[in-house]
Design an enzyme around this catalytic site. Structure first.
Site, PDB file in Angstrom:
ATOM      1  N   SER A 142      27.945  19.233  45.294  1.00 48.19           N
ATOM      2  CA  SER A 142      27.243  20.512  45.223  1.00 48.19           C
ATOM      3  C   SER A 142      28.237  21.661  45.407  1.00 48.19           C
ATOM      4  O   SER A 142      29.176  21.794  44.627  1.00 48.19           O
ATOM      5  CB  SER A 142      26.122  20.546  46.258  1.00 48.19           C
ATOM      6  OG  SER A 142      25.212  21.582  45.975  1.00 48.19           O
ATOM      7  N   GLU A 236      17.535  17.066  38.440  1.00 43.58           N
ATOM      8  CA  GLU A 236      17.964  18.188  39.278  1.00 43.58           C
ATOM      9  C   GLU A 236      18.290  19.403  38.417  1.00 43.58           C
ATOM     10  O   GLU A 236      18.665  19.281  37.252  1.00 43.58           O
ATOM     11  CB  GLU A 236      19.159  17.803  40.140  1.00 43.58           C
ATOM     12  CG  GLU A 236      20.410  17.356  39.395  1.00 43.58           C
ATOM     13  CD  GLU A 236      21.593  17.204  40.343  1.00 43.58           C
ATOM     14  OE1 GLU A 236      21.950  18.190  40.998  1.00 43.58           O
ATOM     15  OE2 GLU A 236      22.147  16.095  40.417  1.00 43.58           O
ATOM     16  N   HIS A 266      19.250  15.623  43.309  1.00 42.25           N
ATOM     17  CA  HIS A 266      20.492  16.294  43.679  1.00 42.25           C
ATOM     18  C   HIS A 266      21.203  15.525  44.800  1.00 42.25           C
ATOM     19  O   HIS A 266      20.610  15.248  45.843  1.00 42.25           O
ATOM     20  CB  HIS A 266      20.162  17.718  44.134  1.00 42.25           C
ATOM     21  CG  HIS A 266      21.344  18.555  44.474  1.00 42.25           C
ATOM     22  ND1 HIS A 266      22.285  18.930  43.541  1.00 42.25           N
ATOM     23  CD2 HIS A 266      21.742  19.120  45.649  1.00 42.25           C
ATOM     24  CE1 HIS A 266      23.204  19.680  44.123  1.00 42.25           C
ATOM     25  NE2 HIS A 266      22.897  19.802  45.403  1.00 42.25           N
TER      26      HIS A 266
END
Length: 327
Positions: A142, A236, A266
């Site tokens: 991320s 996601e 995610h």
């Protein structure tokens, strides 16, 4: 696919709330993603030239291989303790050690603080702990994927020797939020939303041009980067970021592998202890990293270290803090 395992995780996330304040967000994030410790991991607390860190070692870890891991959390949440389990799983899968750092978080420390800490930790591994860059890989999920990619770009631009490869898990690499899946997949993603990303971006880069390639690496020239592996879930909102990133890397003649995991959420790798796909993904990532660690002979390593020493006297040294610790 292990549907029952995935359903259990989705059920848990249905009840998840980020909270209304920064303190609540951080506490809820850490509570949700703190998983049981790896049974055989050894954890050593370190000071990576001023950056708090943990070095994670498994029984099969090669002491001459290390992964610098950058945790996710939107640049404002997450700690090295929260990510200890995924770092341990990755260490086992790659037969390496993993250095997880606590880079400075926004909004208290906005851009470029987190990137500076990432570069400090990498240079500490190379210059103080004496790892050759070919013995180092960089990874992140991320926002950590963003930092990993931005670090590679920074090292390339300062003409430093790059690490062997990069692992990017659900990378958040476009803070302008122009990927179509941010809207088309919003109903599928139980963890991330456009509203949340608006808040995180405002905290991370309040006075910056978010199209800066070191803030949104999707806008960077990716040429000259080492091999990249990108993992992303099909369910996601950051799917579009990963697709665009892989496309641009390929156009820049970068060796890139992209895997889209059907129905996955995610950063599903965080749930590897309870999700089969997470375990498989980490195993595949470990194999990728192992493949790209190419041992050099002692002469080649010492020649490169001589070049590194000369670079430390160049303008690139302005990025270094100058502190060191014995290996």
């Amino acid at each position: 696919m292990s549907q029952n395992e995935l359903n259990n995780i989705l059920s848990m996330l249905q009840d998840f709330s980020w909270g209304d304040t920064l303190a609540e967000m951080r506490a809820n994030f850490n509570r949700c993603f703190s998983l049981p410790s790896h049974p055989t991991a050894q954890v050593q607390t370190l000071d990576a030239d001023g950056v708090p860190a943990e070095l994670i070692t498994l029984p099969n870890s090669d002491p001459d291989r290390v992964i610098l891991y950058l945790h996710g959390g939107g640049f404002v949440m997450g700690t090295r303790q929260t990510y200890r389990r995924i770092a341990s799983d990755l260490a086992e899968a790659s037969s390496a050690r993993v250095l997880v750092i606590d880079y400075r978080l926004a909004p208290e420390h906005p851009y470029p603080a987190a990137l500076e800490d990432t570069l400090t930790a990498y240079r500490w591994l190379v210059e103080t702990r004496r790892f050759h860059p070919s013995q180092v890989a960089i990874a992140g999920d991320s926002a950590g994927g963003n930092l990993a990619l931005a670090a590679l770009l920074s090292l390339r631009d300062t003409k430093e020797i790059l690490p062997s490869s990069g692992l990017l898990i659900s990378p958040y690499c476009d803070l302008t939020q122009t990927s179509s899946t941010i809207d088309t997949h919003g109903h599928l993603d139980l963890m991330v939303s456009r509203t949340l990303m608006d808040t995180l971006t405002a905290w991370y880069a309040p006075h910056e041009n978010v199209k800066d390639p070191l803030i949104s690496p999707i806008y960077a020239d990716l040429s000259g980067l080492p091999p990249l592996l990108i993992h992303v879930g099909a369910a996601e909102i950051l799917l579009g970021d990963a697709l665009r990133l892989a496309h641009q890397a390929a156009l820049a003649n970068v060796a890139v592998e992209l895997k889209v995991w059907q129905d996955m959420i995610h950063c599903f790798q965080l749930f590897a202890p309870m999700l089969e796909e997470g375990r498989v993904a980490i195993s595949e990532a470990g194999a990728f990293l192992q493949h790209h660690w190419s041992p050099k002979n002692r002469y080649e390593q010492e020649t490169d270290r001589t070049m590194l020493a000369s670079l430390s006297q160049s303008p690139a040294s302005r990025y270094r803090t100058g502190r060191s610790l014995p290996r």
